[in-house]
Design a protein around this motif. Structure first.
Motif, PDB file in Angstrom:
ATOM      1  N   GLU A  26      -5.895   4.961   8.830  1.00 52.80           N
ATOM      2  CA  GLU A  26      -7.278   4.552   8.552  1.00 52.80           C
ATOM      3  C   GLU A  26      -7.435   4.063   7.120  1.00 52.80           C
ATOM      4  N   GLU A  27      -6.640   4.614   6.208  1.00 53.17           N
ATOM      5  CA  GLU A  27      -6.715   4.259   4.791  1.00 53.17           C
ATOM      6  C   GLU A  27      -5.771   3.108   4.422  1.00 53.17           C
ATOM      7  N   GLY A  28      -5.193   2.448   5.424  1.00 54.99           N
ATOM      8  CA  GLY A  28      -4.411   1.251   5.152  1.00 54.99           C
ATOM      9  C   GLY A  28      -2.907   1.393   5.177  1.00 54.99           C
ATOM     10  N   ALA A  29      -2.388   2.547   5.559  1.00 57.29           N
ATOM     11  CA  ALA A  29      -0.937   2.715   5.674  1.00 57.29           C
ATOM     12  C   ALA A  29      -0.502   2.146   7.017  1.00 57.29           C
ATOM     13  N   LEU A  30      -0.273   0.841   7.045  1.00 56.15           N
ATOM     14  CA  LEU A  30       0.056   0.142   8.283  1.00 56.15           C
ATOM     15  C   LEU A  30       1.493  -0.351   8.254  1.00 56.15           C
ATOM     16  N   ALA A  31       2.029  -0.654   9.434  1.00 58.14           N
ATOM     17  CA  ALA A  31       3.380  -1.188   9.536  1.00 58.14           C
ATOM     18  C   ALA A  31       3.491  -2.464   8.723  1.00 58.14           C
ATOM     19  N   GLY A  32       4.580  -2.577   7.984  1.00 50.47           N
ATOM     20  CA  GLY A  32       4.818  -3.778   7.197  1.00 50.47           C
ATOM     21  C   GLY A  32       4.171  -3.782   5.833  1.00 50.47           C
ATOM     22  N   THR A  33       3.440  -2.705   5.497  1.00 48.38           N
ATOM     23  CA  THR A  33       2.819  -2.628   4.175  1.00 48.38           C
ATOM     24  C   THR A  33       3.592  -1.650   3.297  1.00 48.38           C
ATOM     25  N   GLU A  34       3.478  -1.832   1.987  1.00 49.32           N
ATOM     26  CA  GLU A  34       4.102  -0.894   1.053  1.00 49.32           C
ATOM     27  C   GLU A  34       3.574   0.512   1.258  1.00 49.32           C
ATOM     28  N   LYS A  35       2.257   0.608   1.434  1.00 50.66           N
ATOM     29  CA  LYS A  35       1.639   1.918   1.631  1.00 50.66           C
ATOM     30  C   LYS A  35       2.152   2.586   2.909  1.00 50.66           C
ATOM     31  N   GLY A  36       2.323   1.801   3.956  1.00 47.96           N
ATOM     32  CA  GLY A  36       2.846   2.341   5.206  1.00 47.96           C
ATOM     33  C   GLY A  36       4.270   2.853   5.049  1.00 47.96           C
ATOM     34  N   SER A  37       5.115   2.041   4.437  1.00 44.20           N
ATOM     35  CA  SER A  37       6.511   2.448   4.218  1.00 44.20           C
ATOM     36  C   SER A  37       6.588   3.683   3.339  1.00 44.20           C
ATOM     37  N   ALA A  38       5.793   3.717   2.281  1.00 45.05           N
ATOM     38  CA  ALA A  38       5.806   4.861   1.368  1.00 45.05           C
ATOM     39  C   ALA A  38       5.346   6.136   2.077  1.00 45.05           C
ATOM     40  N   THR A  39       4.352   6.023   2.936  1.00 45.46           N
ATOM     41  CA  THR A  39       3.847   7.184   3.668  1.00 45.46           C
ATOM     42  C   THR A  39       4.932   7.781   4.553  1.00 45.46           C
ATOM     43  N   VAL A  40       5.584   6.935   5.339  1.00 52.14           N
ATOM     44  CA  VAL A  40       6.625   7.422   6.249  1.00 52.14           C
ATOM     45  C   VAL A  40       7.834   7.924   5.452  1.00 52.14           C
ATOM     46  N   ASP A  41       8.253   7.176   4.441  1.00 54.75           N
ATOM     47  CA  ASP A  41       9.412   7.586   3.642  1.00 54.75           C
ATOM     48  C   ASP A  41       9.178   8.932   2.957  1.00 54.75           C
TER      49      ASP A  41
END
Length: 176
Positions: free
Chosen positions: A118-133
């Motif tokens: 909801e806060e923008g951690a989506l697939a293909g984004t830096e935020k998404g990758s950082a969240t999962v990592d």
């Protein structure tokens, strides 16, 4: 290791709507949880236990266009985005271990990534990758024996799944 066993379909219509990656879940996940000709990590019992029902959920969420105002539909679409987030693996980083794949899918399935999405951690984004990592790094240090056990046995007991879920939940609560 590929969670999708190489079965990824991209759709130009999805790309034109801004989805990145433009993966069509209805055609992409045809082999998740289904026995292949050979015993492989993509067909490991640990992974099958987690992805039960995932194909149906992704397929239903893909058909929700126009129903976004319904709270139930919103939740399903959000969960779809979380699954797409954890399935996205940037090129050049190598694959995930079985335990990392299981943990990532468990986080999406359990709704632990909903707020981040909801806060923008989506697939293909830096935020998404950082969240999962960062989640996977946390699990490797918080429950290393369990992660190693899943990788070595290719299986996950209900107790191990519960411990992994609790560790994911605790970490994501701190990250909020």
């Amino acid at each position: 290791m590929s969670m999708l066993d190489g079965q990824i379909w991209f759709d130009e219509k999805l790309e034109s709507t801004g989805r990145n990656p433009a993966m069509d879940p209805q055609r992409s996940v045809t082999r998740i949880g289904i026995g292949a000709d050979t015993e492989s990590r993509a067909d490991a019992p640990a992974l099958r236990r987690i992805v039960e029902g995932m194909r149906l959920m992704l397929s239903q969420a893909a058909d929700m266009s126009g129903f976004e105002s319904n709270p139930s539909s919103q939740k399903q679409i959000l969960r779809q985005k979380a699954f797409i987030l954890v399935m996205h693996q940037p090129s050049g980083k190598g694959g995930r271990t079985l335990s990392e794949s299981c943990a990532a899918l468990l986080a999406a399935q359990g709704g632990y990534l909903d707020k981040a999405v909801e806060e923008g951690a989506l697939a293909g984004t830096e935020k998404g990758s950082a969240t999962v990592d960062s989640l996977l790094q946390h699990l490797q240090s918080a429950i290393p024996d369990l992660m190693r056990q899943v990788d070595e046995t290719l299986d996950m007991t209900e107790e191990a799944k519960k411990i992994m879920s609790e560790s994911i939940e605790a970490y994501m609560a701190i990250e909020k």
